[in-house]
Enzyme design. Structure first.
Site, PDB file in Angstrom:
ATOM      1  N   SER A 160       0.863  -1.186   0.000  1.00  0.00           N
ATOM      2  CA  SER A 160       0.000   0.000   0.000  1.00  0.00           C
ATOM      3  C   SER A 160       0.893   1.227   0.000  1.00  0.00           C
ATOM      4  O   SER A 160       2.077   1.128   0.346  1.00  0.00           O
ATOM      5  CB  SER A 160      -0.855  -0.013   1.281  1.00  0.00           C
ATOM      6  OG  SER A 160      -1.507   1.228   1.467  1.00  0.00           O
ATOM      7  N   TYR A 211      -2.252  -1.086  10.501  1.00  0.00           N
ATOM      8  CA  TYR A 211      -2.230  -1.239   9.034  1.00  0.00           C
ATOM      9  C   TYR A 211      -0.897  -0.726   8.482  1.00  0.00           C
ATOM     10  O   TYR A 211      -0.230  -1.406   7.697  1.00  0.00           O
ATOM     11  CB  TYR A 211      -3.406  -0.470   8.430  1.00  0.00           C
ATOM     12  CG  TYR A 211      -3.597  -0.694   6.945  1.00  0.00           C
ATOM     13  CD1 TYR A 211      -4.187  -1.849   6.466  1.00  0.00           C
ATOM     14  CD2 TYR A 211      -3.193   0.267   6.019  1.00  0.00           C
ATOM     15  CE1 TYR A 211      -4.377  -2.055   5.093  1.00  0.00           C
ATOM     16  CE2 TYR A 211      -3.373   0.077   4.654  1.00  0.00           C
ATOM     17  CZ  TYR A 211      -3.966  -1.089   4.197  1.00  0.00           C
ATOM     18  OH  TYR A 211      -4.144  -1.290   2.846  1.00  0.00           O
TER      19      TYR A 211
HETATM   20  P1  NAD Z   1     -11.153  -6.250  -0.301  1.00  0.00           P
HETATM   21  O1  NAD Z   1     -11.674  -6.055   1.066  1.00  0.00           O
HETATM   22  O2  NAD Z   1     -12.112  -6.258  -1.435  1.00  0.00           O
HETATM   23  O3  NAD Z   1     -10.284  -7.566  -0.396  1.00  0.00           O
HETATM   24  C1  NAD Z   1      -9.594  -8.125   0.693  1.00  0.00           C
HETATM   25  C2  NAD Z   1      -9.379  -9.605   0.428  1.00  0.00           C
HETATM   26  O4  NAD Z   1      -8.725 -10.182   1.559  1.00  0.00           O
HETATM   27  C3  NAD Z   1     -10.690 -10.349   0.234  1.00  0.00           C
HETATM   28  O5  NAD Z   1     -10.592 -11.230  -0.866  1.00  0.00           O
HETATM   29  C4  NAD Z   1     -10.843 -11.143   1.519  1.00  0.00           C
HETATM   30  O6  NAD Z   1     -11.511 -12.357   1.340  1.00  0.00           O
HETATM   31  C5  NAD Z   1      -9.396 -11.375   1.915  1.00  0.00           C
HETATM   32  N1  NAD Z   1      -9.292 -11.605   3.363  1.00  0.00           N
HETATM   33  C6  NAD Z   1      -9.529 -10.706   4.337  1.00  0.00           C
HETATM   34  N2  NAD Z   1      -9.427 -11.312   5.542  1.00  0.00           N
HETATM   35  C7  NAD Z   1      -9.108 -12.614   5.316  1.00  0.00           C
HETATM   36  C8  NAD Z   1      -8.886 -13.730   6.149  1.00  0.00           C
HETATM   37  N3  NAD Z   1      -8.980 -13.654   7.480  1.00  0.00           N
HETATM   38  N4  NAD Z   1      -8.597 -14.910   5.579  1.00  0.00           N
HETATM   39  C9  NAD Z   1      -8.526 -15.022   4.244  1.00  0.00           C
HETATM   40  N5  NAD Z   1      -8.722 -13.991   3.390  1.00  0.00           N
HETATM   41  C10 NAD Z   1      -9.011 -12.799   3.922  1.00  0.00           C
HETATM   42  O7  NAD Z   1     -10.100  -5.056  -0.527  1.00  0.00           O
HETATM   43  P2  NAD Z   1      -8.938  -4.852  -1.607  1.00  0.00           P
HETATM   44  O8  NAD Z   1      -8.788  -3.396  -1.781  1.00  0.00           O
HETATM   45  O9  NAD Z   1      -9.151  -5.695  -2.797  1.00  0.00           O
HETATM   46  O10 NAD Z   1      -7.668  -5.356  -0.788  1.00  0.00           O
HETATM   47  C11 NAD Z   1      -6.659  -6.156  -1.342  1.00  0.00           C
HETATM   48  C12 NAD Z   1      -5.301  -5.693  -0.835  1.00  0.00           C
HETATM   49  O11 NAD Z   1      -5.024  -4.390  -1.368  1.00  0.00           O
HETATM   50  C13 NAD Z   1      -5.204  -5.567   0.686  1.00  0.00           C
HETATM   51  O12 NAD Z   1      -3.977  -6.110   1.127  1.00  0.00           O
HETATM   52  C14 NAD Z   1      -5.211  -4.064   0.909  1.00  0.00           C
HETATM   53  O13 NAD Z   1      -4.536  -3.699   2.089  1.00  0.00           O
HETATM   54  C15 NAD Z   1      -4.505  -3.583  -0.336  1.00  0.00           C
HETATM   55  N6  NAD Z   1      -4.738  -2.174  -0.656  1.00  0.00           N
HETATM   56  C16 NAD Z   1      -5.971  -1.722  -1.048  1.00  0.00           C
HETATM   57  C17 NAD Z   1      -6.145  -0.379  -1.335  1.00  0.00           C
HETATM   58  C18 NAD Z   1      -7.468   0.185  -1.772  1.00  0.00           C
HETATM   59  O14 NAD Z   1      -7.615   1.412  -1.834  1.00  0.00           O
HETATM   60  N7  NAD Z   1      -8.467  -0.645  -2.105  1.00  0.00           N
HETATM   61  C19 NAD Z   1      -5.063   0.503  -1.227  1.00  0.00           C
HETATM   62  C20 NAD Z   1      -3.827   0.013  -0.836  1.00  0.00           C
HETATM   63  C21 NAD Z   1      -3.679  -1.325  -0.563  1.00  0.00           C
END
Ligand code: NAD
Length: 267
Positions: A143, A156
């Site tokens: 991130s 985080y």
């Molecule tokens: P999201 O919430 O849609 O996806 C998160 C994923 O993690 C889901 O598929 C969920 O099933 C899985 N997950 C969560 N807890 C879990 C557990 N206990 N066991 C197994 N799987 C688990 O959000 P996203 O934005 O797609 O997030 C994906 C990654 O991107 C994350 O690591 C997040 O920190 C990172 N990220 C997202 C953003 C953003 O703005 N969306 C920005 C920076 C980083």
């Protein structure tokens, strides 16, 4: 076009959001996809269907709760029995916000478990086999918060800085594995800014409430604070970059943390 036929990709948290978009990009290049989510449900089945439609020659769902201390290890043993991962994308992640003084200890433990410890376990399991094969790609979805801080996100930010640091260690340890012809073993982080998925929805809703429920106004305010382009990213854009890192041409890109953040970390 990157050709990933004959390769297997494990993408954690690939039932939705960025993980599904990354898996879709890899499936489109012909990779077998090990789909991972916390449990077997309609969302997981729909993701598998979508990945078959995208072109994956084989798709299998591997459920594992990464909050369970045994979850990541069990996942890696099952994927090893399926042939092992040539490409490992550590994407599963959770986020909760609160000032440091009010952050519950359980929240700290949960975020570190899913966002950092699980990645240690998956990398530890996958990298030796990648080195033996002379080809491997680890792509960790960190991130902007692996590069800079924001308030109210202590666990985080700690987890994502930790992930960037651990990835650099692994990049150095495996830098000499494989040959140029094989493709080598690389370890990199992608560092998204605001990307439209479920994880940012609580923050959008909180801002929308201060604008009489206007969601667009809430998003605009979040962007105005941090992301100079004033544009969110689409998950497919993270997928496209992950796919590019899997290509032979990227064999010398390792130990990096690549921002996809509209200039957030350039400030
Ligand atoms: P999201 O919430 O849609 O996806 C998160 C994923 O993690 C889901 O598929 C969920 O099933 C899985 N997950 C969560 N807890 C879990 C557990 N206990 N066991 C197994 N799987 C688990 O959000 P996203 O934005 O797609 O997030 C994906 C990654 O991107 C994350 O690591 C997040 O920190 C990172 N990220 C997202 C953003 C953003 O703005 N969306 C920005 C920076 C980083």
């Amino acid at each position: 076009m990157t050709d990933l036929s004959g390769k297997t990709a494990l993408v954690t948290g690939s039932v939705q959001g960025i993980g599904l978009a990354v898996a879709e990009a890899l499936a489109g290049a012909g990779a077998r996809i090990a789909v991972h989510g916390p449990h077997v449900d309609d969302v997981a089945h729909a993701a598998c269907e979508r990945l078959r439609d995208a072109g994956a020659p084989e798709v299998r769902l591997f459920p594992a709760d990464l909050l369970d201390p045994e979850g990541a290890g069990m996942l890696m043993r099952e994927v090893a029995d399926w042939g092992g991962a040539d490409i490992l994308v550590n994407n599963a992640g959770i986020q909760r916000t609160a000032p440091l003084a009010q952050m519950p200890r359980e929240t700290w433990d949960a975020i570190i478990a899913v966002n950092l410890t699980a990645c240690f376990v998956t990398m530890q399991a996958a990298l030796p086999t990648m080195a033996e094969r002379g080809f491997g790609r680890v792509i960790n979805i960190a991130s902007v918060h692996g590069l800079v801080a924001s308030k109210d996100k202590a666990p985080y930010v700690a987890s994502k800085f930790g992930l960037v640091g651990m990835s650099r260690v692994a990049a150095l340890e495996y830098a000499a594995a494989g040959t140029k012809a094989q493709g080598g073993v690389t370890v990199n982080c992608l560092c998204p800014g605001w990307t439209e998925t479920a994880i940012i929805e609580p923050q959008i809703q909180a801002r929308a409430e201060t604008h009489g429920g206007d969601r667009d106004a809430g998003i605009a305010e979040l962007l105005a604070e941090k992301q100079p382009t004033q544009r969110t990213s689409d998950p497919s854009e993270i997928g496209a970059l992950a796919l590019w890192l899997c290509a032979p041409v990227a064999h010398n890109i390792t130990g990096t943390a690549i921002p996809v953040d509209g200039g957030w970390t350039a400030q």
